[in-house]
Motif scaffolding. Structure first.
Motif, mmCIF file in Angstrom:
data_model
loop_
_atom_site.group_PDB
_atom_site.id
_atom_site.type_symbol
_atom_site.label_atom_id
_atom_site.label_comp_id
_atom_site.label_asym_id
_atom_site.label_seq_id
_atom_site.Cartn_x
_atom_site.Cartn_y
_atom_site.Cartn_z
ATOM 1 N N SER A 1 -46.186 3.854 -55.706
ATOM 2 C CA SER A 1 -45.249 4.911 -56.076
ATOM 3 C C SER A 1 -43.889 4.604 -55.440
ATOM 4 O O SER A 1 -43.790 3.824 -54.487
ATOM 5 N N GLU A 2 -42.872 5.276 -55.950
ATOM 6 C CA GLU A 2 -41.523 5.068 -55.402
ATOM 7 C C GLU A 2 -41.457 5.487 -53.940
ATOM 8 O O GLU A 2 -40.795 4.859 -53.115
ATOM 9 N N VAL A 3 -42.187 6.568 -53.636
ATOM 10 C CA VAL A 3 -42.199 7.059 -52.244
ATOM 11 C C VAL A 3 -42.755 5.981 -51.313
ATOM 12 O O VAL A 3 -42.208 5.715 -50.238
ATOM 13 N N ILE B 1 -42.805 2.748 -51.823
ATOM 14 C CA ILE B 1 -41.856 1.629 -51.719
ATOM 15 C C ILE B 1 -40.723 1.984 -50.750
ATOM 16 O O ILE B 1 -40.344 1.197 -49.880
ATOM 17 N N ASP B 2 -40.197 3.230 -50.881
ATOM 18 C CA ASP B 2 -39.124 3.668 -49.970
ATOM 19 C C ASP B 2 -39.611 3.640 -48.531
ATOM 20 O O ASP B 2 -38.901 3.206 -47.628
ATOM 21 N N GLU B 3 -40.827 4.138 -48.327
ATOM 22 C CA GLU B 3 -41.379 4.188 -46.974
ATOM 23 C C GLU B 3 -41.490 2.775 -46.401
ATOM 24 O O GLU B 3 -41.191 2.533 -45.235
ATOM 25 N N ARG B 4 -41.920 1.817 -47.256
ATOM 26 C CA ARG B 4 -42.033 0.417 -46.799
ATOM 27 C C ARG B 4 -40.665 -0.146 -46.411
ATOM 28 O O ARG B 4 -40.538 -0.870 -45.432
ATOM 29 N N ARG B 5 -39.647 0.213 -47.200
ATOM 30 C CA ARG B 5 -38.283 -0.244 -46.880
ATOM 31 C C ARG B 5 -37.827 0.299 -45.526
ATOM 32 O O ARG B 5 -37.234 -0.404 -44.719
ATOM 33 N N GLU B 6 -38.133 1.588 -45.310
ATOM 34 C CA GLU B 6 -37.742 2.197 -44.030
ATOM 35 C C GLU B 6 -38.453 1.487 -42.872
ATOM 36 O O GLU B 6 -37.844 1.147 -41.864
ATOM 37 N N THR C 1 -30.786 1.951 -45.049
ATOM 38 C CA THR C 1 -31.685 2.735 -45.905
ATOM 39 C C THR C 1 -31.194 4.188 -45.835
ATOM 40 O O THR C 1 -30.451 4.547 -44.907
ATOM 41 N N PRO C 2 -31.613 5.043 -46.782
ATOM 42 C CA PRO C 2 -31.126 6.432 -46.760
ATOM 43 C C PRO C 2 -31.429 7.154 -45.445
ATOM 44 O O PRO C 2 -30.603 7.886 -44.921
ATOM 45 N N ARG C 3 -32.614 6.921 -44.891
ATOM 46 C CA ARG C 3 -32.976 7.674 -43.682
ATOM 47 C C ARG C 3 -32.174 7.177 -42.471
ATOM 48 O O ARG C 3 -31.741 7.958 -41.637
#
Ligand SMILES: [Fe+2]
Ligand SMILES: [Fe+2]
Length: 316
Positions: free
Chosen positions: A3-5, A7-12, A32-34
């Motif tokens: 899921s996109e979530v 993938i984002d979490e992996r990037r963070e 990253t956004p966070r």
């Protein structure tokens, strides 16, 4: 498929790992956004704190004993506004408008800490706040300079910290002087310390075990936790107080091998009389509400800055 979530979490997580290995970011495009949120929040609060001290200095300018001392207070004001300016410059890269941010924002939206929200009543309180309060602020900004993973912010703090060190030394010198000048001035120093010490301890925020968000450490925006910085503060300020004969409610505990407070925060502060009631504990929820609301002086102090009455009443 992820899921996109996820993938984002992996990037963070990947960014956190790179930072842990020593990666320093130089540009917003690398964030990253966070990371961006945590960094911008940190700089935003730091900038608000630099400006919030300015109106607290006004009574000190009026009551400073000599022209030299008036100049020293005015110089500290210039330094603090310069520190804010450095931070505004960085915030502009993240879409902030300095004019609106400084001059048009509602006082209730300013994110400041209780320690810098009480106007000093006289020059003695001013030097106590430099000695005790700027010391607390300096520990925070020094940690950011040495550890922040965003290079431009870390480097901008070199000059800031050089000047903060000067404020602390100036405060120490005058606190020593007033401790020795007369029993009356010593009493006034102690009275100001009694008010400032718990405020300074509170500057470092919630105890680590109650802190829910630890992103600042995960992204190495700063290096030390609240409790670590508080301990560092106590290790500097308690020996200083002992050297000059001032009483503070903290001491070094041999068996624990660290400095300990002689009261259990949070405790009740009567904001009108500026007296702490050590026998009256409040909850952390109540304390956080008080921090969020700000002192009764906060709105008028910020308004004073925003309407620029400073220039007219500075020397009156
Ligand atoms: Fe500053
Ligand atoms: Fe300062």
């Amino acid at each position: 498929m992820d899921s996109e979530v996820a993938i984002d979490e992996r990037r963070e997580r990947a960014l956190q790992e790179r930072i842990k290995a020593g990666f320093v970011l130089e540009d917003p495009s690398e964030m990253t956004p966070r990371y961006r949120d945590v960094l911008v929040n940190t700089i935003h609060i730091a900038a608000d704190l630099e400006v919030m001290v300015l109106p607290t200095y006004l009574p000190a300018i009026r009551t400073a004993p000599t022209l030299e001392d008036k100049i020293a207070v005015a110089a500290a004001c210039q330094d603090e506004l310069g520190h804010a300016q450095v931070m505004y410059r960085i915030l502009e890269d993240f879409g902030y408008n300095t004019h609106e941010f400084l001059l048009e924002r509602e006082p209730s939206e300013w994110r400041t800490f209780q320690m810098v929200e009480f106007p000093h009543q006289d020059y003695i309180e001013f030097v106590v706040s430099l000695c005790f309060g700027d010391r607390a602020g300096y520990i925070t900004t020094l940690d950011l300079e040495h550890n922040c993973s965003f290079g431009p912010f870390a480097r901008s703090l070199r000059k800031v910290n050089f000047e903060e060190q000067f404020h602390v030394s100036h405060g120490e010198r005058w606190v020593k002087f007033f401790c020795n000048q007369s029993p009356e001035t010593k009493r006034r120093v102690q009275e100001a310390v009694d008010f400032y010490f718990p405020l300074c301890v509170g500057w470092f925020g919630l105890p680590d075990n109650l802190k829910k968000r630890t992103d600042q450490l995960a992204y190495k925006i700063r290096g030390a936790s609240n409790d670590e910085m508080r301990q560092l503060y106590l290790s500097r300020i308690v020996p200083f107080a002992e050297r000059v004969g001032l009483k503070v409610p903290a001491h070094f505990d041999e068996s624990l091998n660290k400095y300990v407070l002689e009261y259990e925060p949070p405790i009740y502060l009567d904001e009108a009389t500026r007296k702490w009631d050590y026998s009256r504990r409040i909850t952390w929820e109540e304390q956080q509400k008080i921090w969020k609301r700000g002192s009764p002086h906060k709105p008028s102090s910020i308004r004073r800055l925003q309407v620029e009455v400073w220039g007219e009443s500075l020397w009156s």
